[in-house]
Scaffold this motif. Structure first.
Motif, PDB file in Angstrom:
ATOM      1  N   PHE A   1      69.450 -94.036-113.094  1.00 47.08           N
ATOM      2  CA  PHE A   1      68.156 -93.004-113.782  1.00 47.08           C
ATOM      3  C   PHE A   1      69.059 -92.170-114.737  1.00 47.08           C
ATOM      4  N   THR A   2      68.676 -92.608-115.551  1.00 45.78           N
ATOM      5  CA  THR A   2      68.825 -91.700-117.198  1.00 45.78           C
ATOM      6  C   THR A   2      67.650 -91.134-118.020  1.00 45.78           C
ATOM      7  N   ASP A   3      68.947 -90.459-119.016  1.00 45.67           N
ATOM      8  CA  ASP A   3      67.859 -90.014-119.914  1.00 45.67           C
ATOM      9  C   ASP A   3      66.097 -89.014-120.271  1.00 45.67           C
ATOM     10  N   TYR A   4      65.972 -89.823-119.191  1.00 43.80           N
ATOM     11  CA  TYR A   4      64.567 -89.338-119.265  1.00 43.80           C
ATOM     12  C   TYR A   4      63.816 -88.751-118.122  1.00 43.80           C
ATOM     13  N   THR A   5      63.003 -87.846-118.077  1.00 39.18           N
ATOM     14  CA  THR A   5      61.928 -86.784-116.896  1.00 39.18           C
ATOM     15  C   THR A   5      61.248 -86.646-117.282  1.00 39.18           C
ATOM     16  N   ASP A   6      60.356 -86.576-115.730  1.00 34.79           N
ATOM     17  CA  ASP A   6      58.877 -86.185-115.944  1.00 34.79           C
ATOM     18  C   ASP A   6      58.408 -85.582-114.590  1.00 34.79           C
ATOM     19  N   LEU A   7      58.188 -84.847-114.674  1.00 34.01           N
ATOM     20  CA  LEU A   7      57.316 -85.314-112.827  1.00 34.01           C
ATOM     21  C   LEU A   7      55.905 -85.471-112.812  1.00 34.01           C
ATOM     22  N   THR A   8      55.447 -85.409-113.630  1.00 37.35           N
ATOM     23  CA  THR A   8      54.297 -85.477-113.637  1.00 37.35           C
ATOM     24  C   THR A   8      52.991 -87.446-114.163  1.00 37.35           C
ATOM     25  N   LEU A   9      54.010 -87.763-114.561  1.00 34.02           N
ATOM     26  CA  LEU A   9      53.828 -89.242-114.982  1.00 34.02           C
ATOM     27  C   LEU A   9      54.701 -89.871-114.288  1.00 34.02           C
ATOM     28  N   PRO A  10      54.620 -91.171-113.680  1.00 36.13           N
ATOM     29  CA  PRO A  10      55.750 -91.938-112.477  1.00 36.13           C
ATOM     30  C   PRO A  10      55.571 -93.797-113.160  1.00 36.13           C
ATOM     31  N   TYR A  11      56.605 -94.095-112.850  1.00 37.67           N
ATOM     32  CA  TYR A  11      56.882 -95.388-112.690  1.00 37.67           C
ATOM     33  C   TYR A  11      56.949 -95.491-112.050  1.00 37.67           C
ATOM     34  N   MET A  12      56.545 -97.281-111.314  1.00 41.44           N
ATOM     35  CA  MET A  12      56.486 -98.531-110.655  1.00 41.44           C
ATOM     36  C   MET A  12      58.109 -99.198-110.429  1.00 41.44           C
ATOM     37  N   TYR A  13      57.630 -99.460-109.138  1.00 43.23           N
ATOM     38  CA  TYR A  13      58.012-100.507-108.756  1.00 43.23           C
ATOM     39  C   TYR A  13      57.329-101.750-107.289  1.00 43.23           C
TER      40      TYR A  13
END
Ligand code: C2O
Ligand code: CU
Length: 493
Positions: free
Chosen positions: A446-458
């Motif tokens: 996991f690189t470059d971007y962090t955000d605790l308020t918007l998720p990614y999916m799997y």
């Protein structure tokens, strides 16, 4: 000032007939494969390459002589091919001219979560959404499609999807076939069924989702591709809801696989069969001689795990289907040379982890759930930390097929059913097929971007399974940050 900037080395083919136009016939009666036009883009003074996509309703001649209602981007069905280079800043403005909300996800793209286009970035009817990011990944064949929770299958089935190609200098230097639409051809393969009056049939999904007897390539049935050069590079995308395609040529000819989901393999892999499950891509180079004709087919799958015969039939895995006929021109133009024996350096992600061993997680796929839970838009299931490597073990515990797709990253399959992965699965991947009983381990960083308020999916990329809840959410936390376990949905845009 804005300047029109078509990419160097690629023809702007906006004038080619789209899939909605009546496709001209090839000798022998096949319809000419429509080539999706390259999307026009404009590079502003800020250096950002800007694209526009509009989701809209229309109709198209999927089957010769019959019109069906379809959806498309900037046209009646499918969408233009977006194309950008590593290091470029891109922005896409998406307009929704449909009567219902949708979203647009860049499958395989490493983007900030707010630009990901998943179910948290819905675009209401008449609404507009803008995604902006810098391309920080290898040359590859990616794609885009809607991702509205619960109805992704229908939106894709009605025609919403397109290619997003990434280029870079390393790939350009290899001398691969690369003239868009001539010897470098994107081919999205899907299946459809029709009602007696010619409409797309969305009924009768069972557990599998929408499976139909009609194979379509770039939006039409019965297509052929005129090969003007002796080495044709096909960028194959399985854009189906649930059907796996096991590609092979009718005469058993060998082809070379040069790239998987996330870009070039270390070296070309000679194959006669290649299985792609929904969402997966592969680039192949196939030889063709002047004047010959050869059918690309999909064959009954050979990797079935413990799937029963009934399930295999229900998932279309016993079918033999014509996909696309290659028709060699009477006289071939000179084209690219042989595929180089070395394509790319791929450093193993999980090796050389000198500090702590990578974090490991397990994902059990069963009965429309992952680890016993269905998708909850307000739940954060996991929170990997930026600049760390994780190894995810994924197990298909069902008697049905599934696959597993992770947003934001490209992963490496470190083992498949306890063994090293086969060559076709040895490069960068974002989606992996698991026959019933299969299990694999995936290394990702996991690189470059962090955000605790918007998720990614799997999720499972068999689209009905995804819609029924076989999906989870992760945020990428900064070092030392603690992610919440719930999302504040009230604060969502
Ligand atoms: Cu191609 Cu989450 O999707
Ligand atoms: Cu599934």
């Amino acid at each position: 000032a804005l300047v029109a900037a078509p990419l160097a080395g690629t023809a702007l083919v906006g004038c080619r007939p789209g899939p909605s136009a009546s496709a001209p016939a090839l000798p022998g009666g096949r319809r000419a494969l429509p080539i999706p036009p390259l999307a026009r883009s404009v590079v502003g003074a800020d250096g950002v390459r800007r694209f526009d996509l509009t989701a809209q309703a229309g109709s198209s001649e999927i089957i010769a002589g019959r019109r069906s209602a379809t959806w498309g981007f900037n046209g009646d069905v499918l969408g233009p091919t977006l194309r950008a280079r590593g290091g470029e800043a891109v922005a896409v403005t998406v307009r929704n001219r449909l009567a219902e909300a949708t979203s647009v996800h860049w499958h395989g793209m490493h983007v900030p979560a707010r630009a990901d286009g998943g179910p948290h970035q819905m675009i209401e009817p008449n609404g507009t959404w803008q995604a902006e990011w810098t391309v920080r990944q290898r040359a590859s064949t990616l794609w885009y499609h809607p991702h509205p929770h619960g109805v992704t299958e229908k939106h894709v089935y009605r025609g919403l999807s397109g290619f997003f190609l990434l280029d870079d200098d390393a790939q350009d230097a290899l001398g691969l076939p690369s003239e868009y639409g001539v010897d470098d051809v994107p081919v999205v393969v899907q299946d459809r069924k029709f009602t007696p009056d010619g409409a797309l049939d969305e009924s009768g999904a069972g557990t599998s989702g929408l499976i139909g007897p009609t194979v379509i390539t770039n939006g039409i049935a019965g297509a052929g591709l005129l090969a003007r050069r002796g080495r044709m590079r096909l960028r194959l995308l399985n854009g189906a809801s649930a059907r796996c395609f096991e590609f092979g040529f009718a005469d058993g000819r060998r082809f070379e696989m040069i790239a998987s989901d996330g870009g070039l393999l270390a070296a070309p892999v000679p194959l006669t069969r290649l299985m792609l499950s929904p969402g997966e891509r592969a680039e192949i180079v196939v030889p063709i001689a002047a004047g010959e004709r050869v059918m690309l087919r999909s064959y009954p799958t050979t990797v079935r795990g413990r799937m029963s015969g009934d399930t295999a039939r229900a998932y279309g895995q016993d079918d033999t289907l014509d996909v696309l006929e290659l028709v060699g021109a009477d006289r071939l133009e000179s084209g690219a040379g042989p595929v180089p024996r070395t394509l790319a350096g791929i450093a193993p992600l999980a090796a050389g982890a000198t500090t702590a061993s990578p974090a490991t997680r397990t994902f059990d796929l069963q009965w429309y759930m992952i680890n016993g839970e269905r998708m909850d838009m307000s739940r954060i299931d996991l929170a990997p930390v930026v600049d760390t490597t994780e190894v995810w073990t994924v197990r298909n515990k069902d008697n049905w097929p599934h696959n597993f797709h992770v947003h934001d990253v490209q992963f490496q399959i470190t083992s498949f059913n306890g063994a090293p992965p086969p060559a076709a699965l040895s490069g960068w991947k974002d989606t992996v097929y698991l026959a019933p009983g299969d299990h694999c381990a995936l290394a990702m960083r996991f690189t470059d971007y962090t955000d605790l308020t918007l998720p990614y999916m799997y999720h499972c990329h068999l689209l009905l399974h995804e819609d029924r809840g076989m999906m989870g959410q992760f945020v990428v936390a900064g070092k030392g940050q603690t992610a919440p376990t719930r999302l504040d949905m009230a604060g969502m845009p």
